[in-house]
Design an enzyme around this catalytic site. Sequence first.
Site, short mmCIF file in Angstrom:
data_model
loop_
_atom_site.label_atom_id
_atom_site.label_comp_id
_atom_site.label_asym_id
_atom_site.label_seq_id
_atom_site.Cartn_x
_atom_site.Cartn_y
_atom_site.Cartn_z
N SER A 49 0.76 -1.36 -0.02
CA SER A 49 0.09 -0.03 -0.16
C SER A 49 0.95 1.32 -0.26
O SER A 49 0.28 2.20 -0.48
CB SER A 49 -0.81 -0.02 1.01
OG SER A 49 -0.27 -0.19 2.41
N GLY A 86 -1.97 -4.28 1.03
CA GLY A 86 -2.08 -5.41 1.77
C GLY A 86 -1.22 -6.57 1.42
O GLY A 86 -1.17 -7.64 2.01
N ASN A 115 3.95 -5.61 5.58
CA ASN A 115 2.64 -6.37 6.12
C ASN A 115 3.13 -7.50 6.89
O ASN A 115 2.56 -8.04 7.73
CB ASN A 115 1.97 -6.63 4.89
CG ASN A 115 1.18 -5.29 4.43
OD1 ASN A 115 0.65 -4.74 5.40
ND2 ASN A 115 1.09 -5.21 3.15
N HIS A 199 0.25 5.09 6.69
CA HIS A 199 0.23 5.77 5.31
C HIS A 199 0.50 6.94 5.23
O HIS A 199 0.00 7.78 5.89
CB HIS A 199 -0.93 5.01 4.64
CG HIS A 199 -1.12 3.62 4.52
ND1 HIS A 199 -2.21 2.91 5.48
CD2 HIS A 199 -0.83 2.63 3.76
CE1 HIS A 199 -2.08 1.84 5.17
NE2 HIS A 199 -1.32 1.63 4.27
#
Length: 221
Positions: A49, A86, A115, A199
């Site tokens: 992401s 993800g 992740n 993020h």
Amino acid sequence: MNQDYMRQRTWTARVLGQVVVTLAVGLAALGASAALGGPTRTVLVMGDSLSAAYGLAPEEGWVALTAARMAREYPGWRVVNASVSGETTAGGAARIEGELTRNRPEVVIIELGGNDGLRGLPLKQTRANLEKMVSAARAVGARVLLVGMRMPPNLGKAYTEGFAANFRTVAETHQVSLLPFLLEPIAMDRASFQPDNIHPVAAAQPKLSDHVWPALAALLK
């Protein structure tokens, strides 16, 4: 009968002449495009992401900003962003051969692992997946930029240090370029992150692009 034959020959010659002219113009245009540096070589980005511009418009992400800069400074190159929000290293390892076949990149940026860390996946597994991706890219002659990540200290010293060491080990073992920490320019600035504190916001993306650029540009020469 002879007049009809001659008219037919004249019409055929005229059509063929037009086709030749059209082909010549088309080929000239293609040549001009190549001379102007049309996209002929590819940088493939395999990320999560952070590279997929999560929560932002696609053109605001660091990958898109890097592609725009590349178009200005290295017009013979293009960027294919195959990042998936993800994504884990296992997902990247499963996808990379297909992406390499489709895009035939000269350079591959691998920005995966975050992740894995957030899920506490085994470090050995993450390293094996990174090595599979690097090996696949190198097997088709692509140059690799491995972009690392770091984990917060609440995961424990052994895990966080081992996690960061994975990227160094893979880069050294396979002799590829390494950018140790993608978020280094903004990591300590809370205002640079979205409410999830993971993020980066749009305003922080140029800093990430500038951070990646020197390592990437070295592979484009």
